[in-house]
Scaffold this active site. Structure first.
Site, short mmCIF file in Angstrom:
data_model
loop_
_atom_site.label_atom_id
_atom_site.label_comp_id
_atom_site.label_asym_id
_atom_site.label_seq_id
_atom_site.Cartn_x
_atom_site.Cartn_y
_atom_site.Cartn_z
CD GLU B 116 -3.30 -1.11 0.42
OE1 GLU B 116 -3.46 -0.65 0.11
OE2 GLU B 116 -4.01 -1.97 1.09
CE1 TYR B 123 -3.09 6.59 -6.23
CE2 TYR B 123 -3.16 5.73 -3.63
CZ TYR B 123 -3.74 5.79 -5.18
OH TYR B 123 -4.15 4.78 -5.25
CG ASP B 239 -0.11 -4.47 -6.19
OD1 ASP B 239 0.11 -5.68 -6.40
OD2 ASP B 239 0.60 -3.18 -5.89
CD GLU B 240 -6.20 -1.57 -2.76
OE1 GLU B 240 -5.99 -3.10 -1.90
OE2 GLU B 240 -4.73 -1.23 -2.59
CG HIS B 243 -3.58 -5.74 -0.56
ND1 HIS B 243 -3.61 -4.60 -0.49
CD2 HIS B 243 -2.50 -6.44 -0.31
CE1 HIS B 243 -2.31 -4.38 -1.49
NE2 HIS B 243 -2.14 -5.88 -1.42
#
Lengths: 98, 377
Positions: B116, B123, B239-240, B243
């Site tokens: 994360e 960003y 990635d999410e 997760h």
């Protein structure tokens, strides 16, 4: 001896099962996972990773058997299948949302 | 009981529950109570990427050509994503590490949180590339009311759990008066309930809130705008997806009682609360969609369509953790999102074009001198 083994392997390769989705029915083989075969039949299925870790393609399995050549990372709830990696092993009936 | 960074007790970690058992001592992975977390770690490591790998020079030009209301949509969405990953880059560590009891789960939490932080770094990479003064954007995240409302709802379960665990670690069980907050009762069932609700709210954050923001990012890319940004979001989405599988496993393991029988009772008791967390988040996301598109919509995406996607994705995620679906929307109103979310065409080096999770250094160590017998020089 050789003549008996040949038809057996041929039969295995052409193993075809019926997949019922509501009033639709399609035929699938054991050669590929269910997802690609559904897509080829024009049935839209949600997907993301296509390798068993995101669970986007989780579909309700009403009856019948599927197997997984590799155990998927995603949690497969009982009564559901992961279309991207499930190999259909018998005639099955599936449903999207109820 | 206070936390120890190296628990001196000798115990069998294979018999510990995921949380609230013994503090982990030896970080060993040769045996695992829940091998899934070890597999998730391996997968996450194979996904490693850096934001600087993605060239954003065209995005700067694209951004300058956007209309004002489109800039508002793009920047607000980016601010929201920054908020979500700011929370996720630290909170699993702060909230869950002090109470975890399995080495493989402890390392999964750290690996998860670390990834994360890569998202947060990306960003900054994006913002630095499209505006001259990133400070304006970052400052707005803590002052803009629409964003801070979201910050409250994504952090409150974490904050509550952290507070209760702090009390538990210093004072043990009992009722304690905290100035400004009143009496807080610490019992094991209450701690476990706070944990379960935290994991549920994290699952909602990763499985619903993030996906709504992905839809906006890909909405631009569908129009061949901000494509560098979309490439980064694609990597983040990969990635999410992993997760959220992690949190779904935690929730389902807890609910099954296989890990900790008491947790199954708590999960059952919390069913309505978890349902409410999903519904509340979905309603907030729909409100957010209205805010994003307040000055105008963009081709292919407006508040109504995004709202339907919120309902749809919430239904999917509720079903995944064994809850009944809540919303009417049963079909994905933006089916094109799948083509953006799909991970198997994440840009990769030519030699690894076949698989997105390419393992480096896979050499064959079983070579023997005899393997070279048929070599002539």
């Amino acid at each position: 001896m050789t003549s008996t083994s040949k038809p057996e392997s041929l039969e295995k390769k052409e193993q075809v099962h019926r997949v019922l989705i509501g009033k639709k029915q399609i035929l699938v083989t054991e050669e590929e996972p269910l997802l690609v075969q559904l897509e080829r039949a024009g049935i839209h299925v949600e997907y993301q990773c296509r390798e068993g870790y995101c669970s986007s393609c989780s579909i309700k399995l009403l009856w019948g058997n599927v197997c997984y050549p590799f155990e998927p990372l995603a949690w497969v709830q009982s009564g559901y299948l992961l279309a991207c990696c499930a190999i259909v092993k018998s005639d099955i009936e599936i449903a999207f949302f109820d | 009981m206070s936390y120890s960074t190296f628990n001196r007790k000798k115990f069998d970690s294979m018999k510990e529950p995921m949380f609230f058992g013994e503090n982990v001592n030896v970080a060993r992975y040769d045996q695992q109570k829940h091998p899934i977390f070890e597999k998730l770690i391996e997968k996450q490591l194979s996904f490693f990427w850096r934001p600087e790998e993605v060239d954003l020079s065209n995005d700067r030009k694209d951004f300058q050509k956007l209309e004002e209301h489109e800039k508002h949509i793009f920047l607000s969405n980016l601010k929201y994503q920054t908020l979500l990953d700011s929370v996720q880059g630290r909170s699993p560590n702060v909230a869950l590490l002090p109470i975890v009891s399995l080495p493989e789960l402890e390392t999964w939490i750290e690996t998860w949180s670390f990834s994360e932080t890569i998202h947060s770094r990306s960003y900054t990479h994006i913002i630095r590339n499209i505006v001259n003064d990133p400070t304006l954007i970052f400052d707005d995240i803590v002052t803009n009311e629409e964003i801070t409302k979201r910050a409250d709802s994504v952090s409150k379960y974490y904050d509550n759990l952290i507070e209760m665990v702090n009390l538990y670690n210093t004072m043990g069980f009992g009722t304690f008066n905290i100035p400004g907050k009143g009496d807080i009762e610490i019992t094991m069932p209450k701690l476990k309930k706070a944990l379960y609700l935290t994991v549920a709210s994290v699952n909602v954050l990763e499985a619903v809130r993030f996906y709504v923001s992905f839809a906006c990012s890909f909405g631009f890319a569908e129009r061949t705008l901000m494509e560098g940004n979309a490439k980064i979001i694609k990597l983040i989405a990969r990635d999410e997806a992993l997760h959220l599988t992690g949190t779904q496993h935690m929730m389902n393991l807890m609910a099954s009682g296989k890990d900790d029988p008491e947790m199954a009772i708590i999960a059952e008791e919390c069913k309505d609360d978890v349902r409410d967390i999903f519904i509340e988040a979905a309603e907030q996301e729909k409100e957010w969609a209205t805010y994003l598109f307040k000055d105008g919509s963009m081709i292919g995406l407006n508040a109504q369509i995004l709202g339907q996607y919120v309902e749809y994705i919430t239904n999917v995620r509720m079903q995944a953790v064994g809850l009944d679906t809540y919303f009417e929307t049963k079909h994905n109103p933006i089916p094109w999102i799948n083509a953006w979310l799909v991970s198997d065409n994440v840009q990769v080096a030519p030699q690894e074009a076949e698989i997105s999770s390419y393992l480096v250094g896979q050499t064959d160590n079983s070579l023997d001198d005899s393997d070279f017998d048929d070599f002539d020089l």
